[in-house]
Design an enzyme around this catalytic site. Structure first.
Site, PDB file in Angstrom:
ATOM      1  N   GLY A  43      43.288  40.476  58.542  1.00  0.00           N
ATOM      2  CA  GLY A  43      43.693  39.444  57.596  1.00  0.00           C
ATOM      3  C   GLY A  43      44.916  39.911  56.834  1.00  0.00           C
ATOM      4  O   GLY A  43      45.634  40.825  57.272  1.00  0.00           O
ATOM      5  N   GLY A  46      44.617  43.740  56.038  1.00  0.00           N
ATOM      6  CA  GLY A  46      44.614  44.595  57.225  1.00  0.00           C
ATOM      7  C   GLY A  46      45.925  44.539  57.984  1.00  0.00           C
ATOM      8  O   GLY A  46      46.504  45.574  58.344  1.00  0.00           O
ATOM      9  N   ARG A 331      37.676  28.817  37.807  1.00  0.00           N
ATOM     10  CA  ARG A 331      36.741  28.347  38.822  1.00  0.00           C
ATOM     11  C   ARG A 331      35.279  28.429  38.393  1.00  0.00           C
ATOM     12  O   ARG A 331      34.515  27.487  38.598  1.00  0.00           O
ATOM     13  CB  ARG A 331      36.930  29.177  40.093  1.00  0.00           C
ATOM     14  CG  ARG A 331      38.239  28.869  40.739  1.00  0.00           C
ATOM     15  CD  ARG A 331      38.471  29.715  41.962  1.00  0.00           C
ATOM     16  NE  ARG A 331      39.681  29.232  42.621  1.00  0.00           N
ATOM     17  CZ  ARG A 331      40.238  29.817  43.667  1.00  0.00           C
ATOM     18  NH1 ARG A 331      39.724  30.914  44.175  1.00  0.00           N
ATOM     19  NH2 ARG A 331      41.315  29.305  44.213  1.00  0.00           N
ATOM     20  N   ARG A 436      37.688  35.679  40.050  1.00  0.00           N
ATOM     21  CA  ARG A 436      39.062  35.737  40.527  1.00  0.00           C
ATOM     22  C   ARG A 436      39.770  34.424  40.223  1.00  0.00           C
ATOM     23  O   ARG A 436      39.197  33.353  40.397  1.00  0.00           O
ATOM     24  CB  ARG A 436      39.088  35.986  42.032  1.00  0.00           C
ATOM     25  CG  ARG A 436      40.479  35.977  42.619  1.00  0.00           C
ATOM     26  CD  ARG A 436      40.465  36.256  44.096  1.00  0.00           C
ATOM     27  NE  ARG A 436      39.846  35.217  44.881  1.00  0.00           N
ATOM     28  CZ  ARG A 436      40.407  34.049  45.177  1.00  0.00           C
ATOM     29  NH1 ARG A 436      41.614  33.758  44.718  1.00  0.00           N
ATOM     30  NH2 ARG A 436      39.776  33.158  45.925  1.00  0.00           N
TER      31      ARG A 436
END
Lengths: 637, 223, 256
Positions: A43, A46, A331, A436
């Site tokens: 991803g 990585g 969120r 987050r």
């Protein structure tokens, strides 16, 4: 006894990373090719790490269970990526991004890490533009920005609603370039199933070739895990079907501490459930909240069509409760507000498990054309899935598990407590604390991969004595045997229940008792239920097929086996944390108005869990120091 | 020159050859049609035109040679592409959904091309060989009569018309396809090219096919 | 809440790359019209698993139309009968109760079958590795706003960059040509200033690799564009052709 050392450099926060970079040891350019590094996962974290390390001259091996690195789930991120460029001249700065991120995370992250994240954020944008990532532009040719939840400045760079895809393709192209040059050895369709630790150092991994079934060994001087998050523990989540915890969980079983597993993020803007046959939940970009207004009927049980409910009988929940941030509240807060409304019987639609996200005002104010430019493809996607037209009927949204702030414990250098084992991106726990902010995951993944690991791994390699280890080392054989043993066991149970059936049940336990709102009794029940379910899994699961070929049922079963252990740890961690913070909301700990009540006196720590045996963990605490930003009640009112 | 042949042998290079030769043939057809249309002027005009061509025979021969080369390249490359493209999908689909995603003209280029090739051979036998290689009427420069006789055969005329329709299929796709291959596909201009292609095709098909029809139905009595 | 659709599925099954494959008939019951096509296959597979039988292998991941993992030729159409979506975005409401549905893998020499409906798309990887990038190392790049790009150019680049690498273009093309895939990457970089230094080198390297991998050539049927889930335009192929000719004419590299 494990001693947790965060290794945060001394000195003023603005200078920590700079001086650390100077103080770290360097590897002689000619020697770099003598060091082997394994990167698991392709991803954002990585792929960017593998490409950057290879560019420096290290010998890099990459493993992914996908057929191509480009399939990694980073690709699905829609909204954008934050950076403190302050291009719009609206008062942004590194310090403000640092402040927003730390506050957004409810003061459960390390100051040093978060500051560094904000500091390198600008370089990420520069790097991506240089790679040809097509960020949105203004007419003058300059980069455009949009706003996101949890921030009062416009700092999010985006590419339509496909920012994650474009950033991943950027990193993927850098990675592919190195593969093409023969500098990276790329192994696709390989699933990491074991970590090899020799003399206390991570020295390689064991992986299953998903086509032939062969268990293969890969040796190296250091291992980087960039294998993403574990939201699939909830069965229904916004994560891709193959997302799993296996790589980090197997590392955890080999000694890597798992930090803050209970910090999970439930995303507010997902499509509601359609029924029992649902396999996953679909996220719509949070950017929709820039122009959409969240509301529910004022009266519980109001089943009228949304268009028939007059303005006076609507409750704009976020605007009412959080006038400053309104529909852009973070969120966790937005998700909980939606759940509260639904629990109070005010839910929208037939199922009552949704709230409206209404664009009528925005369309009136800005016109259809502007809205179509901003969200056209999201509107199309919504209509495709629900067969409802969002231009005419307000969207229905509901929260869904989306991101996991928890992950393997790492120090400032992104190294876990196992020397040589690095953990990057969502797989680690480092920068987001208990929650987050939107558009920060992409930022963190790329920060870790492009700008942190290339520096810190050199320090470790240059300063460590290595014995020669090849894949014929007995530890590899031991690890391979353990994997083969587990595979054999899974295939031999031949019980009555399918893997998905058990996974679904685990998901229900997690959602109901370890989800958006948790309490002591529920968590205790969850722990027991998960244990029972785990026992049932190992007695009664039915995994068909063989170990010697492509067997997707076997792949899934192995992953669910790990989720069944992780789920318990999440409940254990949530039970231990007797406070509410960020994504972790304990019903016992709230203010009278229902806001989360943090307990800074007793819980300003990272809970790092050491695996003792299945169902048994030891807790280690890393206390968090706040020198620059004193924790305050996180208010978005 | 290695780079040149490698380029022409690449997948795009072969398309390029198809497109260039195709465009040449499109242009040739225009000239051919203009020549043919002089038939409507009656025997004298047509015979004079052909006779005049006889007077510049060496030049005509060179042009013919170039034409042959173009045809050979077009056909050779077409066949090669067809074989290679077949090999790119050794196992086909059970259910063929291609009618849903592409038009018939584009999918049948090889078939229409092959039939046109057969037509070409017959056509050359009927006219080119007669004109050039000692047909008794050719010696008397009565070319018009050769044409008229040929088209007095209803079977031949019908086949000729059918071949022209297939040629239309081939041209309709080929015209715009060539521009796409050259990379001249632009949001603004490509629709114009497609329309031009259609007009060109219609003019060619109607122009060429009208001649046997004319001879068969309207001229037949005057032979 | 299960649904009321009953369907007959004819699915291509093949044990491995070298095995002989064939169609197998399955019946699935009580499918909800709101379920996705892949959820319908999940139900089939769960039934098979419960019976201890091998589930049908098919590739899928994000289930929101962006990862490019899912494939399937459904009743002769890559990604099914609807335009501009992937198989995972196809819902059962677009079928009728009692329908028979044929499900086949992508068919191309360059995409050999691995098992059942899973094919090996490594050939796409090789093409990208040959040149689908801008050669820039991490660090040492100018400020992002130092490179000005017009809105038009960025729109064009983004249109092309939206390719998800699923391979539907190859599956749809009667020649199994990969031109649309290759052209999307070539065009993205061809319209951006960052892509100019390697522009001609890139196009030659990618086309060369594409030819080596055994894809067919483009005969401009435009089936690729019609079946592309992201609507990538064949104008990109025109751009590719143009760049390829220019590269051959202008670049002094005689080795390419």
């Amino acid at each position: 006894m494990i001693k947790l050392d965060s290794k945060i450099p001394k000195g003023p926060i603005e200078d920590k990373w700079t001086s650390h970079k100077f103080n770290m040891k360097l590897v002689n350019p000619a020697n770099k090719r003598k060091y082997d590094i394994i990167v698991v996962g392709t991803g954002l974290a990585g792929a960017s790490a593998a490409a950057s390390l290879s560019e420096l001259g290290y010998n890099v091996t990459v493993l992914t269970y996908h057929d191509s690195p480009r399939r990694a789930h980073s690709i699905a991120a829609q909204g954008g990526i934050n950076a403190a460029k302050n291009y719009p001249n609206d008062g942004d700065s590194i310090r403000r991004l640092f402040y927003d991120t730390l506050k957004g995370g409810d003061y459960r992250a390390r100051e040093g890490n978060v500051y560094r994240l904000a500091e390198v954020s600008n370089s990420i944008i520069d790097q991506c533009v240089a790679q040809g990532v097509p960020f949105a532009r203004e007419y003058g040719g300059h980069l455009d920005n949009r706003s996101f939840g949890g921030a009062l400045v416009s700092r999010t760079f985006y590419s339509r609603s496909i920012t994650g895809q474009q950033l991943l393709l950027g990193a993927y192209s850098a990675l592919s370039r190195q593969v093409g040059l023969g500098k990276i050895k790329m192994f696709t369709r390989r699933e990491m199933l074991g970590l090899t630790v020799i003399d206390g150092q991570a020295r390689g991994v064991v992986a299953r070739n998903l086509v032939t079934g062969e268990i293969e060994s890969y040796a190296a001087h250091a291992v980087c895990l960039a294998t993403g998050g574990y939201s699939r523990v909830f069965f229904l989540s916004t994560n891709a079907m193959n997302c799993n915890t296996t790589a980090i969980w197997r590392a955890h079983r080999k000694g890597a501490l798992f930090a803050n597993p209970c910090f999970t993020q439930i995303h507010p803007t997902c499509l509601p459930l359609h029924g029992e046959q649902q396999s996953k939940l679909t996220l719509m970009s949070e950017s929709l909240r820039n122009d959409g207004r969240v509301w529910v009927p004022l009266k519980p049980g109001d089943k009228r069509k949304p268009g028939d409910i007059p303005e006076a009988e609507r409750d704009y929940i976020l605007e009412r409760k959080y006038p400053t941030y309104g529909n852009l509240a973070p969120r966790d807060i937005s998700s909980r507000a939606a759940k509260e409304a639904c629990d109070a019987g005010k839910g929208a639609g037939d199922t009552g498990q949704a709230v409206y996200l209404d664009f009528a005002d925005a369309i009136k104010r800005l016109g259809k054309k502007v809205i179509a430019e901003r969200y056209g493809n999201l509107f199309e996607m919504y209509e495709l899935i629900t067969a409802e037209n969002p231009w005419e009927v307000p969207m229905r949204i509901y929260p869904a598990p989306h991101y996991t702030m928890g992950g393997l414990w790492v120090d400032y250098n992104l190294m876990s407590n196992v020397p040589g084992l690095y953990v990057l991106g969502e797989a680690n726990y480092s920068d987001h604390g208990a929650n987050r902010l939107g558009a920060s995951a992409l930022m963190q993944g790329l920060a870790d991969g492009y700008f942190v690991i290339p520096y810190t791994i050199g320090d470790y390699l240059a300063g460590t004595k290595f014995q020669t280890v090849k894949t014929d080392h007995p530890e590899f054989q031991k690890e391979k045997d353990a994997v083969a043993e587990m595979t054999k066991k899974l295939l031999s149970i031949k019980g009555k229940r399918t893997t998905d059936d058990i996974h679904r049940q685990l998901g229900r336990i997690m959602w109901n008792k370890v989800g958006m709102a948790r309490n002591e009794q529920g968590l205790k029940e969850a722990i027991q239920e998960i244990r029972d379910l785990r026992e049932e899994f190992w007695k009664n699961v039915n995994v068909p097929g063989s170990a010697e070929d492509l067997n997707q049922a076997l792949e899934r079963a192995g992953r669910v086996a790990d989720f069944l252990e992780l789920g318990e740890l999440m409940a254990v961690d949530a039970l231990d944390r007797k406070e509410s913070c960020g994504g972790h909301f304990r019903e016992e700990f709230q203010y009278e108005d229902g806001e989360a009540k943090r307990d800074d006196e007793n819980y300003t720590y990272v809970a790092a869990w050491e695996f003792a045996e299945s169902g048994n963990w030891n807790l280690h605490k890393e206390h968090l120091e706040f020198e620059y930003l004193k924790p305050t009640v996180r208010s978005y009112k | 020159m290695g780079w040149f042949f490698r380029a022409l042998n690449s997948s795009i290079g072969k398309k390029f050859v198809m497109a260039v030769t195709g465009i040449c043939l499109l242009l040739f057809l225009i000239i051919h049609l203009i020549n043919n249309l002089t038939l409507y002027g009656g025997p004298e005009i047509f015979d004079t035109v052909v006779k005049n061509l006889e007077s510049i025979k060496p030049l005509v021969r060179v042009i013919e040679l170039v034409l042959v080369l173009i045809f050979v390249l077009h056909i050779f490359n077409g066949v090669r592409l067809w074989i290679e493209n077949k090999k790119a999908r050794p196992v086909g689909y059970k259910v063929n959904g291609s009618s849903e995603n592409s038009d018939l003209f584009s999918r049948t280029m090889f078939v229409t091309g092959s039939i046109i090739f057969i037509f070409l051979v017959v056509h050359l036998r009927t006219f080119w060989v007669s004109f050039n290689l000692g047909h008794p009427l050719a010696a008397e420069h009565k070319y018009y009569q050769i044409v008229a006789e040929a088209f007095s055969d209803p079977l031949y005329s019908i086949l000729y018309v059918a071949a022209m329709i297939l040629l239309g299929f081939h041209l309709n796709h080929g015209f715009q396809s060539a521009f796409q291959t050259f990379g001249w596909n632009n949001k603004k201009y490509f629709p114009i090219i497609e329309k031009l292609g259609l007009i060109y095709t219609l003019v060619m098909v109607i122009g060429f096919a009208s001649i046997p029809i004319y001879f068969l139905f309207f001229y037949g009595g005057n032979l | 809440m299960s649904g009321n659709m009953n369907l007959t599925l004819k699915i291509w099954r093949q044990a491995n790359a070298n095995a002989v494959g064939g169609f197998v008939t399955f019946n699935v019951k009580n499918i909800s019209p709101d379920s996705s096509f892949l959820e319908m296959l999940d139900i089939l597979n769960e039934e098979l698993e419960a019976k201890g039988e091998d589930p049908v292998a098919f590739e899928h991941d994000c289930r929101e139309g962006i990862c490019g993992a899912c494939s399937l030729v459904i009743n002769g159409r890559p990604h099914g009968p609807l335009a501009r979506i992937t198989t995972c975005q196809l819902h059962m409401r677009h079928f009728k109760d009692g329908d028979t549905i044929w499900i086949e893998p992508w068919r191309a020499k360059a995409f050999p079958i691995i098992k059942d409906l899973i094919v090996d798309r490594t050939s796409f990887e090789k093409i990208i590795q040959a040149g689908g990038f801008i050669s820039v190392d991490t660090g040492g790049v100018p400020d992002a706003n130092a490179i000005l790009i017009s809105k038009d150019a960025i729109e064009k680049a983004t249109d092309a960059a939206a390719c998800i690498g699923c391979g539907a273009c190859v599956a749809a093309c009667k020649n199994a040509s990969a031109m649309l895939f290759v052209s999307a990457k070539v065009s993205q970089f061809a319209v951006l200033p960052q892509g100019q230094p390697e522009r001609y080198q890139r196009v030659q390297a990618m086309v060369k690799k594409m030819d080596e991998m055994g894809f067919g050539s483009c005969t401009n049927t435009y089936a690729c564009e019609a079946e592309c889930p992201k609507g990538i335009s064949v104008r990109n192929i025109a751009q590719l052709n143009r760049d390829y000719f220019n590269a051959k004419l202008k670049s002094e590299n005689v080795e390419a």
